[in-house]
Design a protein around this motif. Structure first.
Motif, short mmCIF file in Angstrom:
data_model
loop_
_atom_site.label_atom_id
_atom_site.label_comp_id
_atom_site.label_asym_id
_atom_site.label_seq_id
_atom_site.Cartn_x
_atom_site.Cartn_y
_atom_site.Cartn_z
N TYR A 10 0.88 -1.18 0.00
CA TYR A 10 0.00 0.00 0.00
C TYR A 10 0.91 1.21 0.00
CZ TYR A 10 -3.63 3.27 1.68
OH TYR A 10 -4.52 4.31 1.82
N TRP A 11 0.54 2.23 -0.74
CA TRP A 11 1.44 3.35 -0.97
C TRP A 11 1.94 3.99 0.33
CZ3 TRP A 11 0.25 8.68 -0.01
CH2 TRP A 11 -1.05 8.91 0.47
N ARG A 12 1.11 4.01 1.38
CA ARG A 12 1.49 4.70 2.60
C ARG A 12 1.88 3.73 3.72
NH1 ARG A 12 -2.57 9.43 4.10
NH2 ARG A 12 -3.68 7.75 5.14
N SER A 13 2.00 2.46 3.42
CA SER A 13 2.43 1.48 4.42
C SER A 13 3.92 1.63 4.69
CB SER A 13 2.14 0.06 3.92
OG SER A 13 2.92 -0.88 4.61
N SER A 14 4.28 1.83 5.96
CA SER A 14 5.68 1.94 6.31
C SER A 14 6.45 0.66 6.01
CB SER A 14 5.82 2.27 7.81
OG SER A 14 5.29 3.52 8.11
N ALA A 15 5.82 -0.48 6.29
CA ALA A 15 6.49 -1.76 6.08
C ALA A 15 6.75 -2.01 4.60
CB ALA A 15 5.67 -2.89 6.69
N ALA A 16 5.77 -1.70 3.76
CA ALA A 16 5.98 -1.85 2.32
C ALA A 16 7.02 -0.85 1.81
CB ALA A 16 4.66 -1.66 1.58
N TYR A 17 7.03 0.34 2.38
CA TYR A 17 8.01 1.38 2.03
C TYR A 17 9.42 0.86 2.27
CZ TYR A 17 9.49 6.42 2.06
OH TYR A 17 10.06 7.65 1.82
N ARG A 18 9.64 0.19 3.40
CA ARG A 18 10.96 -0.38 3.69
C ARG A 18 11.41 -1.32 2.59
NH1 ARG A 18 8.46 -2.50 9.13
NH2 ARG A 18 8.14 -0.51 10.19
N VAL A 19 10.52 -2.19 2.18
CA VAL A 19 10.87 -3.19 1.18
C VAL A 19 11.12 -2.53 -0.17
CG1 VAL A 19 10.11 -5.27 -0.03
CG2 VAL A 19 9.65 -5.02 2.42
N ARG A 20 10.34 -1.52 -0.52
CA ARG A 20 10.58 -0.81 -1.78
C ARG A 20 11.98 -0.21 -1.80
NH1 ARG A 20 5.22 1.44 -0.90
NH2 ARG A 20 6.15 3.46 -0.39
N ILE A 21 12.39 0.39 -0.68
CA ILE A 21 13.74 0.96 -0.62
C ILE A 21 14.78 -0.12 -0.86
CG2 ILE A 21 15.44 2.02 0.91
CD1 ILE A 21 13.07 3.42 2.32
N ALA A 22 14.63 -1.25 -0.19
CA ALA A 22 15.61 -2.34 -0.34
C ALA A 22 15.65 -2.85 -1.77
CB ALA A 22 15.27 -3.48 0.62
N LEU A 23 14.51 -3.04 -2.39
CA LEU A 23 14.47 -3.49 -3.78
C LEU A 23 15.18 -2.49 -4.69
CD1 LEU A 23 10.77 -4.72 -3.84
CD2 LEU A 23 12.74 -6.16 -4.38
N ASN A 24 14.94 -1.21 -4.44
CA ASN A 24 15.58 -0.18 -5.27
C ASN A 24 17.09 -0.13 -5.05
OD1 ASN A 24 13.03 0.47 -6.19
ND2 ASN A 24 12.81 2.29 -4.92
N LEU A 25 17.52 -0.26 -3.79
CA LEU A 25 18.96 -0.26 -3.52
C LEU A 25 19.64 -1.42 -4.21
CD1 LEU A 25 18.98 0.71 0.27
CD2 LEU A 25 19.93 2.07 -1.60
#
Length: 221
Positions: A10-25
């Motif tokens: 979900y766009w504003r989920s903190s937990a999903a946000y963490r994983v998006r950062i890791a995938l991008n890194l």
């Protein structure tokens, strides 16, 4: 390991946000599958999604036929499967420090101001919004005060939480700062957190993971 990656979030989920950062890194391409946490009582509670995650929480990462749950476990899976660039340091001592910072945020701060907690306050106990927001700020401030001290007192703190490259700890820090800003937390008492957050936000991997940049963000629809 060329099987497709699919991230349910979900766009504003903190937990999903963490994983998006890791995938991008890691430079990993993935398919984003939105799970709207508010629409129709929350799509995460539907039968189909419950088959993926009996906890009815986001994120879930599919890697081929593998179903991965819990953001910290997902990020460590990514780090072990695609080790370059590493998100955990080389030594056991430094890895323990990074995991400790990540868990301070993901296990101690975040669960107290998660959506399901706030919904329970609102829908079951009928707690007014100002009191709910005061609750959120209270626990972020307490957690950030401890984290700020840990960052200031450790010689391991560099440009980022641990050294001069982003780690699992930074993947957790940035979404929590986003939440703090959303709920009006004064960040002035936390100079190390603000400095590290700024260093992270300057990197394309973090910028691309921002909630407003996601396909299910209201501004993108």
């Amino acid at each position: 390991m060329n099987e497709a990656l699919r991230l349910y979030g979900y766009w504003r989920s903190s937990a999903a946000y963490r994983v998006r950062i890791a995938l991008n890194l890691k430079g990993l391409a993935y398919e984003s599958v939105p799970v709207h946490l508010l629409r129709d009582g929350g799509e995460q509670h539907g039968d189909g999604y419950r088959q993926l995650n009996p906890q009815e929480l986001v994120p879930v990462l599919l890697h081929g036929s593998r179903v991965l749950r819990q953001s910290l476990a997902i990020i460590e899976y990514l780090d072990e499967t695609w080790p370059d660039p590493p998100l955990l340091p080389a030594t056991a001592r430094d890895r323990a420090r990074v995991r400790g910072i990540a868990q301070l945020i993901a296990c101690d701060i975040h669960p107290l101001n998660n959506l399901r907690v706030l919904q329970f306050f609102e829908q079951t106990w009928h707690v007014p919004q100002p009191e709910r927001e005061l609750w959120v700020r209270r626990w972020i401030q307490e957690g950030f005060a401890a984290l700020e001290r840990l960052l200031q007192e450790s010689p391991s703190t560099g440009e980022f939480c641990e050294g001069d490259t982003p780690t699992l700890a930074d993947c957790c820090l940035v979404p929590q700062v986003y939440n703090a800003q959303r709920f009006g937390v004064d960040l002035e008492p936390y100079p190390s957190i603000r400095r590290i957050h700024a260093a992270c936000e300057a990197l394309p991997a973090f910028e691309a993971a921002r909630p407003e940049r996601q396909p299910d963000a209201p501004s993108r629809q």
